[in-house]
Design an enzyme around this catalytic site. Sequence first.
Site, PDB file in Angstrom:
ATOM      1  N   LYS A  27       0.818  -1.206   0.000  1.00 14.75           N
ATOM      2  CA  LYS A  27       0.000   0.000   0.000  1.00 14.75           C
ATOM      3  C   LYS A  27       0.855   1.261   0.000  1.00 14.75           C
ATOM      4  O   LYS A  27       0.579   2.208  -0.740  1.00 14.75           O
ATOM      5  CB  LYS A  27      -0.946  -0.015   1.220  1.00 14.75           C
ATOM      6  CG  LYS A  27      -1.929   1.155   1.260  1.00 14.75           C
ATOM      7  CD  LYS A  27      -3.186   0.787   2.036  1.00 14.75           C
ATOM      8  CE  LYS A  27      -2.945   0.711   3.517  1.00 14.75           C
ATOM      9  NZ  LYS A  27      -3.079   2.047   4.162  1.00 14.75           N
ATOM     10  N   ARG A  32       2.867   5.948  -3.351  1.00 11.88           N
ATOM     11  CA  ARG A  32       4.008   6.726  -3.812  1.00 11.88           C
ATOM     12  C   ARG A  32       4.217   6.589  -5.315  1.00 11.88           C
ATOM     13  O   ARG A  32       4.705   7.524  -5.965  1.00 11.88           O
ATOM     14  CB  ARG A  32       5.259   6.305  -3.030  1.00 11.88           C
ATOM     15  CG  ARG A  32       5.247   6.814  -1.580  1.00 11.88           C
ATOM     16  CD  ARG A  32       6.181   6.019  -0.689  1.00 11.88           C
ATOM     17  NE  ARG A  32       6.328   6.602   0.635  1.00 11.88           N
ATOM     18  CZ  ARG A  32       5.426   6.446   1.611  1.00 11.88           C
ATOM     19  NH1 ARG A  32       4.322   5.741   1.393  1.00 11.88           N
ATOM     20  NH2 ARG A  32       5.634   6.995   2.806  1.00 11.88           N
ATOM     21  N   ARG A 130      -7.784  12.680  12.765  1.00 14.73           N
ATOM     22  CA  ARG A 130      -6.374  12.305  12.943  1.00 14.73           C
ATOM     23  C   ARG A 130      -5.491  13.549  12.974  1.00 14.73           C
ATOM     24  O   ARG A 130      -5.707  14.494  12.213  1.00 14.73           O
ATOM     25  CB  ARG A 130      -5.928  11.352  11.832  1.00 14.73           C
ATOM     26  CG  ARG A 130      -6.645  10.020  11.885  1.00 14.73           C
ATOM     27  CD  ARG A 130      -6.191   9.074  10.801  1.00 14.73           C
ATOM     28  NE  ARG A 130      -4.811   8.618  11.002  1.00 14.73           N
ATOM     29  CZ  ARG A 130      -4.230   7.727  10.209  1.00 14.73           C
ATOM     30  NH1 ARG A 130      -4.874   7.226   9.178  1.00 14.73           N
ATOM     31  NH2 ARG A 130      -2.985   7.349  10.450  1.00 14.73           N
ATOM     32  N   GLN A 177       5.475   8.998   6.950  1.00 16.90           N
ATOM     33  CA  GLN A 177       4.561   9.942   6.315  1.00 16.90           C
ATOM     34  C   GLN A 177       5.065  11.371   6.455  1.00 16.90           C
ATOM     35  O   GLN A 177       5.083  12.143   5.479  1.00 16.90           O
ATOM     36  CB  GLN A 177       3.160   9.799   6.911  1.00 16.90           C
ATOM     37  CG  GLN A 177       2.482   8.483   6.565  1.00 16.90           C
ATOM     38  CD  GLN A 177       1.105   8.365   7.191  1.00 16.90           C
ATOM     39  OE1 GLN A 177       0.661   9.240   7.932  1.00 16.90           O
ATOM     40  NE2 GLN A 177       0.421   7.276   6.907  1.00 16.90           N
ATOM     41  N   ASP A 330       2.149  -1.061  11.799  1.00 11.55           N
ATOM     42  CA  ASP A 330       0.834  -1.441  11.285  1.00 11.55           C
ATOM     43  C   ASP A 330       0.441  -2.864  11.636  1.00 11.55           C
ATOM     44  O   ASP A 330      -0.693  -3.281  11.367  1.00 11.55           O
ATOM     45  CB  ASP A 330       0.802  -1.285   9.761  1.00 11.55           C
ATOM     46  CG  ASP A 330       0.708   0.164   9.331  1.00 11.55           C
ATOM     47  OD1 ASP A 330       0.161   0.975  10.097  1.00 11.55           O
ATOM     48  OD2 ASP A 330       1.191   0.488   8.233  1.00 11.55           O
ATOM     49  N   LYS A 357      -4.055   6.069  15.063  1.00 12.43           N
ATOM     50  CA  LYS A 357      -4.104   5.514  13.720  1.00 12.43           C
ATOM     51  C   LYS A 357      -5.533   5.671  13.206  1.00 12.43           C
ATOM     52  O   LYS A 357      -6.232   6.612  13.579  1.00 12.43           O
ATOM     53  CB  LYS A 357      -3.651   4.053  13.739  1.00 12.43           C
ATOM     54  CG  LYS A 357      -2.217   3.846  14.174  1.00 12.43           C
ATOM     55  CD  LYS A 357      -1.213   4.422  13.195  1.00 12.43           C
ATOM     56  CE  LYS A 357      -0.957   3.516  12.030  1.00 12.43           C
ATOM     57  NZ  LYS A 357       0.100   4.042  11.122  1.00 12.43           N
ATOM     58  N   ARG A 361      -6.094   2.069  18.152  1.00  8.97           N
ATOM     59  CA  ARG A 361      -5.844   0.636  17.972  1.00  8.97           C
ATOM     60  C   ARG A 361      -5.539  -0.073  19.279  1.00  8.97           C
ATOM     61  O   ARG A 361      -5.848  -1.253  19.434  1.00  8.97           O
ATOM     62  CB  ARG A 361      -4.700   0.412  16.969  1.00  8.97           C
ATOM     63  CG  ARG A 361      -5.173   0.497  15.538  1.00  8.97           C
ATOM     64  CD  ARG A 361      -4.190  -0.071  14.551  1.00  8.97           C
ATOM     65  NE  ARG A 361      -4.781  -0.004  13.221  1.00  8.97           N
ATOM     66  CZ  ARG A 361      -4.090   0.186  12.104  1.00  8.97           C
ATOM     67  NH1 ARG A 361      -2.779   0.357  12.164  1.00  8.97           N
ATOM     68  NH2 ARG A 361      -4.692   0.216  10.943  1.00  8.97           N
ATOM     69  N   ARG A 403      -7.196  -3.160   9.620  1.00  5.09           N
ATOM     70  CA  ARG A 403      -6.244  -4.113  10.187  1.00  5.09           C
ATOM     71  C   ARG A 403      -6.828  -4.819  11.415  1.00  5.09           C
ATOM     72  O   ARG A 403      -6.564  -5.999  11.632  1.00  5.09           O
ATOM     73  CB  ARG A 403      -4.932  -3.416  10.507  1.00  5.09           C
ATOM     74  CG  ARG A 403      -4.285  -2.807   9.253  1.00  5.09           C
ATOM     75  CD  ARG A 403      -2.835  -2.475   9.435  1.00  5.09           C
ATOM     76  NE  ARG A 403      -2.362  -1.605   8.366  1.00  5.09           N
ATOM     77  CZ  ARG A 403      -1.958  -2.021   7.167  1.00  5.09           C
ATOM     78  NH1 ARG A 403      -1.980  -3.315   6.898  1.00  5.09           N
ATOM     79  NH2 ARG A 403      -1.547  -1.171   6.248  1.00  5.09           N
TER      80      ARG A 403
END
Length: 447
Positions: A27, A32, A130, A177, A330, A357, A361, A403
């Site tokens: 991903k 990118r 976020r 990021q 992740d 996230k 999480r 996830r």
Amino acid sequence: MHKTMQNLTIHPLTHPLTGTRRVPGDKSISHRALILGALAEGTSDVVGWLPAADCYATLHVMRALGVPIEHDPATPTRVRVHGVGLHGLREPENVLDCDGSGTTMRLLCGLLAGQSFFSVLTGRDALRRRPMRRVADPLRRMGAAIDGRDGGNLAPLAIRGAPLRAITYEMPIASAQVKSALMLAGLYAEGETVITQPGPARDHTERMLHAMGAPLTLEANTVRVQAPQAPLRPLTAPDGGAFVVPADISSAAFLIVAALLVPNSTLRLVDVGINPTRTGILDILQRMGATWALDNVREDAIEPTADLIVHHQPLHGTTIAGDLVVRAIDEFPIIAVAATQAEGETIVRDAAELRVKETDRIGNVARELRKMGADIEPLDDGFVVRGPTPLRGATVESHGDHRLAMALTVAALIADGPTTLQGADVMADSFPRFVETLLGEVEETQA
């Protein structure tokens, strides 16, 4: 398994997982490939691209910025990006919808900061909650004009492109990021932008920009970037063919753990990316007693890949902290599932990033696994799992987190009764047809 639009009922698996699987393309690299390919002069042919919701968000945004991108639903893992060059983007006619993709929003902040036009980034509710200050503040130091809710911390983010100046910036936490956003801005800044991170983070942007001819140097955890004096080259393989996106190790992690936990299982996962900044999951599982084999290792491309062979094995608890957390950030929902079946105590620290996230999480993983009988205690910056604990079937919730949804699906395979996963459709954000791939119901084909 019985699936509806929102819910998935999972029955305990009564047979081992065997055979060969190809998980979707990475991903991070898929995002990118679109963004960096757009800045080249020439066409980037990309195969193995991830046709999932988050990456489609980037595709739609780049098209809205005037980048011609060919994508045929009949061949969903192939895209052709016709680069417009560093200064060929155009002002969008509407707000740019990043859907649920934090990568899209944060990288676009860096890209748009140095343009000559105005733009607005927004997304779904969870993305607008976020934090964005971590990327917006250093960009403001470079001269970017970025505004948003909560003092510029929350989207929608309004960005008025401006001339940028290079800065030297020490990141408080390692973040691919944020680093990538500053590198993109550095392509438009006067002078040399120097970014130092406190530990390792994904280096896909560095690898790809280097292959494209960008003036970039690496020294340990410091990257230096300048505005290119020549056009950037399109993305290609070393032999000049199409740029190949490797299979995503973060997606492979769910099948790896499933094979470790389901008795008598053996899986071969093909063409998995083994970039050292991404293999924290393998190091963690090795600490827990797991072993595996690598086959067909290929290190001559921009991103190294290999086939990964893993089989059912007993696990034991371990402590996970420090730099290792960043290299597996992740994968902690599925690491928590593995820990429920490990002998002893597994402790995760230094992972406060998990609180911000797609969802919290830490809190949600603990909440949902407890419903299944897990002995898991949330911490401010991680969790403690005591095992092994027999899991029971339950009704659990994805909380809109792809996830977490996949991790709960794997946990349900070894539970003592059926499990109903609410909000299961969110798995398509990063792993289309996850259940079918997990169970071997998808024919393995070349990307």
